[in-house]
Design a protein around this motif. Structure first.
Motif, PDB file in Angstrom:
ATOM      1  N   ARG A  64      45.837  34.709  40.847  1.00  0.00           N
ATOM      2  CA  ARG A  64      45.278  36.050  40.996  1.00  0.00           C
ATOM      3  C   ARG A  64      45.156  36.777  39.650  1.00  0.00           C
ATOM      4  NH1 ARG A  64      48.260  34.307  44.836  1.00  0.00           N
ATOM      5  NH2 ARG A  64      47.465  34.320  46.953  1.00  0.00           N
ATOM      6  N   PHE A  65      45.919  36.354  38.649  1.00  0.00           N
ATOM      7  CA  PHE A  65      45.846  36.977  37.321  1.00  0.00           C
ATOM      8  C   PHE A  65      44.575  36.558  36.575  1.00  0.00           C
ATOM      9  CE2 PHE A  65      50.407  37.303  38.104  1.00  0.00           C
ATOM     10  CZ  PHE A  65      50.658  38.597  37.687  1.00  0.00           C
ATOM     11  N   HIS A  70      38.905  43.059  42.311  1.00  0.00           N
ATOM     12  CA  HIS A  70      39.918  44.088  42.532  1.00  0.00           C
ATOM     13  C   HIS A  70      39.500  45.066  43.622  1.00  0.00           C
ATOM     14  CE1 HIS A  70      37.127  46.167  39.832  1.00  0.00           C
ATOM     15  NE2 HIS A  70      37.667  47.306  40.237  1.00  0.00           N
ATOM     16  N   ARG A 107      48.421  45.544  38.189  1.00  0.00           N
ATOM     17  CA  ARG A 107      48.467  44.338  39.013  1.00  0.00           C
ATOM     18  C   ARG A 107      49.570  44.528  40.056  1.00  0.00           C
ATOM     19  NH1 ARG A 107      44.430  40.240  38.254  1.00  0.00           N
ATOM     20  NH2 ARG A 107      43.582  40.646  36.194  1.00  0.00           N
ATOM     21  N   GLY A 111      49.781  39.688  41.467  1.00  0.00           N
ATOM     22  CA  GLY A 111      48.748  39.473  40.463  1.00  0.00           C
ATOM     23  C   GLY A 111      47.394  40.042  40.820  1.00  0.00           C
ATOM     24  N   ASN A 112      47.232  40.574  42.040  1.00  0.00           N
ATOM     25  CA  ASN A 112      45.952  41.182  42.408  1.00  0.00           C
ATOM     26  C   ASN A 112      45.700  42.418  41.552  1.00  0.00           C
ATOM     27  OD1 ASN A 112      45.075  39.574  44.780  1.00  0.00           O
ATOM     28  ND2 ASN A 112      46.985  40.346  45.658  1.00  0.00           N
ATOM     29  N   ARG A 113      44.501  42.531  41.029  1.00  0.00           N
ATOM     30  CA  ARG A 113      44.114  43.677  40.213  1.00  0.00           C
ATOM     31  C   ARG A 113      43.807  44.851  41.134  1.00  0.00           C
ATOM     32  NH1 ARG A 113      38.605  43.631  36.906  1.00  0.00           N
ATOM     33  NH2 ARG A 113      38.600  45.781  36.237  1.00  0.00           N
TER      34      ARG A 113
END
Length: 129
Positions: A64-65, A70, A107, A111-113
């Motif tokens: 996810r990074f 997003h 984040r 890790g989701n923006r």
């Protein structure tokens, strides 16, 4: 004809629902809503955000990074969210200024923006962290 946005989906690692609910329901204050019985066995959970829904699904093997994808939550007071998230130890990220808006990014624990954005009042606004 497309008439609106019904929901968006993000993912978290399989088995991370408790940590996901702690962040999204407790830190961000979003309300969990029931999933249909037919989908409950798939893991994840659903959230209510204004008149829309965020579906939090589960999947492994995804970085996810590594993505720019997003969600952007429209908020009334970006400063409040900046302070709240910093007090929870969330690292805020510089956002490229957009005329007429104040915003910042971070984040989630997976890790989701995520972006917080509001219309600029023009008085003491900071477009960057």
């Amino acid at each position: 004809m497309i008439i609106g946005l019904h929901h968006v989906q993000i993912t978290i690692p399989k088995g991370a629902e408790a940590e996901g609910k702690a962040f999204y329901c407790e830190v961000l204050g979003l309300s969990e809503i029931d999933k249909p019985d037919a989908l409950k066995g798939r893991g994840g959970f659903w959230l209510s955000v204004g008149n829309q829904e965020v579906h939090v699904g589960t999947e492994d093997g995804f970085d996810r990074f590594a993505t720019k994808a997003h969600l952007a939550y429209q908020v009334e007071d970006v400063g409040y969210w900046r302070e709240r998230l910093e007090s929870q130890g969330v690292e805020l990220l510089e956002a490229v200024p957009i005329p007429g808006f104040v915003r910042f990014e971070f984040r989630d624990p997976f890790g989701n923006r995520v972006e917080m954005i509001s219309v600029s009042t023009g008085v003491g606004d900071k477009n960057q962290v």
